[in-house]
Design a protein around this motif. Structure first.
Motif, PDB file in Angstrom:
ATOM      1  N   GLY A   1       0.706  -0.558  -0.172  1.00 37.06           N
ATOM      2  CA  GLY A   1       0.048  -0.012   0.070  1.00 37.06           C
ATOM      3  C   GLY A   1       0.980   1.238  -0.165  1.00 37.06           C
ATOM      4  O   GLY A   1       0.445   1.865  -0.353  1.00 37.06           O
ATOM      5  N   LEU A   2       1.886   1.040   0.528  1.00 40.03           N
ATOM      6  CA  LEU A   2       3.176   2.357   1.113  1.00 40.03           C
ATOM      7  C   LEU A   2       2.892   2.232  -0.824  1.00 40.03           C
ATOM      8  O   LEU A   2       3.414   4.316  -0.937  1.00 40.03           O
TER       9      LEU A   2
ATOM     10  N   ALA B   1       6.801  13.278   9.887  1.00 40.20           N
ATOM     11  CA  ALA B   1       6.564  13.402  11.035  1.00 40.20           C
ATOM     12  C   ALA B   1       5.653  14.043  12.033  1.00 40.20           C
ATOM     13  O   ALA B   1       6.127  13.822  13.085  1.00 40.20           O
ATOM     14  N   GLY B   2       4.237  14.459  11.140  1.00 37.44           N
ATOM     15  CA  GLY B   2       3.422  15.221  12.120  1.00 37.44           C
ATOM     16  C   GLY B   2       1.904  14.227  12.352  1.00 37.44           C
ATOM     17  O   GLY B   2       1.399  14.475  12.664  1.00 37.44           O
ATOM     18  N   VAL B   3       2.089  12.862  11.670  1.00 40.93           N
ATOM     19  CA  VAL B   3       1.029  12.251  11.523  1.00 40.93           C
ATOM     20  C   VAL B   3       1.315  10.645  12.017  1.00 40.93           C
ATOM     21  O   VAL B   3       1.867  10.339  11.393  1.00 40.93           O
ATOM     22  N   PRO B   4       0.461  10.880  13.114  1.00 33.99           N
ATOM     23  CA  PRO B   4       1.132   9.092  13.915  1.00 33.99           C
ATOM     24  C   PRO B   4       1.215   7.940  13.207  1.00 33.99           C
ATOM     25  O   PRO B   4       1.595   6.919  12.983  1.00 33.99           O
TER      26      PRO B   4
ATOM     27  N   VAL C   1       2.829   4.398  12.740  1.00 34.70           N
ATOM     28  CA  VAL C   1       2.610   3.472  12.750  1.00 34.70           C
ATOM     29  C   VAL C   1       2.703   2.699  11.440  1.00 34.70           C
ATOM     30  O   VAL C   1       3.272   1.149  11.432  1.00 34.70           O
ATOM     31  N   TRP C   2       2.196   2.973  10.725  1.00 34.83           N
ATOM     32  CA  TRP C   2       2.072   2.410   8.692  1.00 34.83           C
ATOM     33  C   TRP C   2       3.600   1.981   8.263  1.00 34.83           C
ATOM     34  O   TRP C   2       3.745   0.873   7.886  1.00 34.83           O
ATOM     35  N   LEU C   3       4.104   2.480   8.709  1.00 38.69           N
ATOM     36  CA  LEU C   3       5.644   2.414   8.309  1.00 38.69           C
ATOM     37  C   LEU C   3       6.175   1.943   8.701  1.00 38.69           C
ATOM     38  O   LEU C   3       7.238   0.719   8.297  1.00 38.69           O
ATOM     39  N   LEU C   4       6.249   1.559  10.513  1.00 41.18           N
ATOM     40  CA  LEU C   4       7.014   0.811  11.287  1.00 41.18           C
ATOM     41  C   LEU C   4       6.516  -0.512  11.663  1.00 41.18           C
ATOM     42  O   LEU C   4       7.570  -1.371  11.393  1.00 41.18           O
ATOM     43  N   THR C   5       5.167  -0.595  11.546  1.00 43.18           N
ATOM     44  CA  THR C   5       4.798  -1.830  11.374  1.00 43.18           C
ATOM     45  C   THR C   5       5.112  -2.795  10.211  1.00 43.18           C
ATOM     46  O   THR C   5       4.894  -3.856   9.538  1.00 43.18           O
TER      47      THR C   5
END
Length: 241
Positions: free
Chosen positions: A119-120, A148-151, A155-159
């Motif tokens: 999806g990214l 940087a500004g949207v938590p 989360v999406w990137l890290l997971t």
């Protein structure tokens, strides 16, 4: 007087048709695993070079040739999609309890991470268009503000990265424990995503693609074994045993 209902015999042709139909999902999934390293290699080979890791340079590289950017994103996207189907089907390769739990956890983690990562890649198309319409500096600033500004983006990137990269390693470890494939599959998968891109700028596009396919050999070997396991004669032999 007996009340036992006699068993209904299954015609030989119907049984053969049912057996043939049951092998195709495993064979298709195996073929998708064989394709996965090839698709990833195509994505790396067509990935636009960038001057630095800044958001503006990244956007500029994507906007320099939107067609090539789209091809690269498509290769990587479908590589992750193919991995989803292959990972779940790979659990069927485990016979017995040894390694089954680890393989199942790895398959679930792989599927979750692969969906996130695929999806990214849609953002590449938007960044390429923005770079050409409002300039790479503005496009890069938008990207950096999102990161940087949207938590939820974090989360999406890290997971996506954690599950997408480590999930298949756990899957391979489970399959290795079950004796389906060798332990060399675990570092092979990790090298495909870390070693090949890292050496890309030094060895060239063709060598990077070749190295990606070489490091992705564990997936291809697993895919071939799934195709062979799904052949009608092997399925029939397993049922007789």
């Amino acid at each position: 007087m007996s009340t036992t209902t006699p068993a209904t015999a299954v015609p030989a042709d119907a049984a053969a048709d049912r057996a043939a139909a049951s092998v195709w999902p495993l064979r298709i999934a195996g073929g998708l695993l064989v394709l996965t390293p090839l698709l990833v290699a195509g994505g790396f080979a067509t990935s636009p070079p960038q001057a630095s890791n800044s958001g503006s340079d990244y956007a500029a590289s994507l906007g320099a040739d939107p067609v090539v950017t789209g091809i690269s994103a498509a290769f990587l996207h479908y590589g992750w999609v193919a991995l989803v189907f292959g990972a779940f089907a790979a659990v069927a390769m485990v016979r017995g309890r040894r390694g089954r739990g680890l393989t199942t956890v790895g398959a679930a983690a792989t599927a979750f991470g692969a969906v996130q990562m695929s999806g990214l890649l849609l953002s590449d198309h938007y960044l390429a268009s923005m770079s050409n319409r409002v300039g790479p500096d503005v496009a890069g600033a938008v990207l950096e503000s999102l990161d940087a500004g949207v938590p939820w983006v974090q989360v999406w990137l890290l997971t996506g990265k954690v599950f997408g990269l480590l999930g298949p390693a756990v899957l391979m470890a489970g399959l290795a424990r079950a004796g389906v494939i060798g332990w060399w599959a675990v570092p092979g998968w990790l090298a495909m995503w870390f070693l090949a891109p890292m050496l890309g700028s030094m060895v060239g596009v063709v060598a990077t693609a070749a190295l990606t396919v070489l490091c992705g050999a564990p997936l291809m070997v697993l895919g071939v074994r799934m195709i062979r396991r799904g052949s009608p004669d092997v399925v029939a032999a397993g049922r007789v045993a």
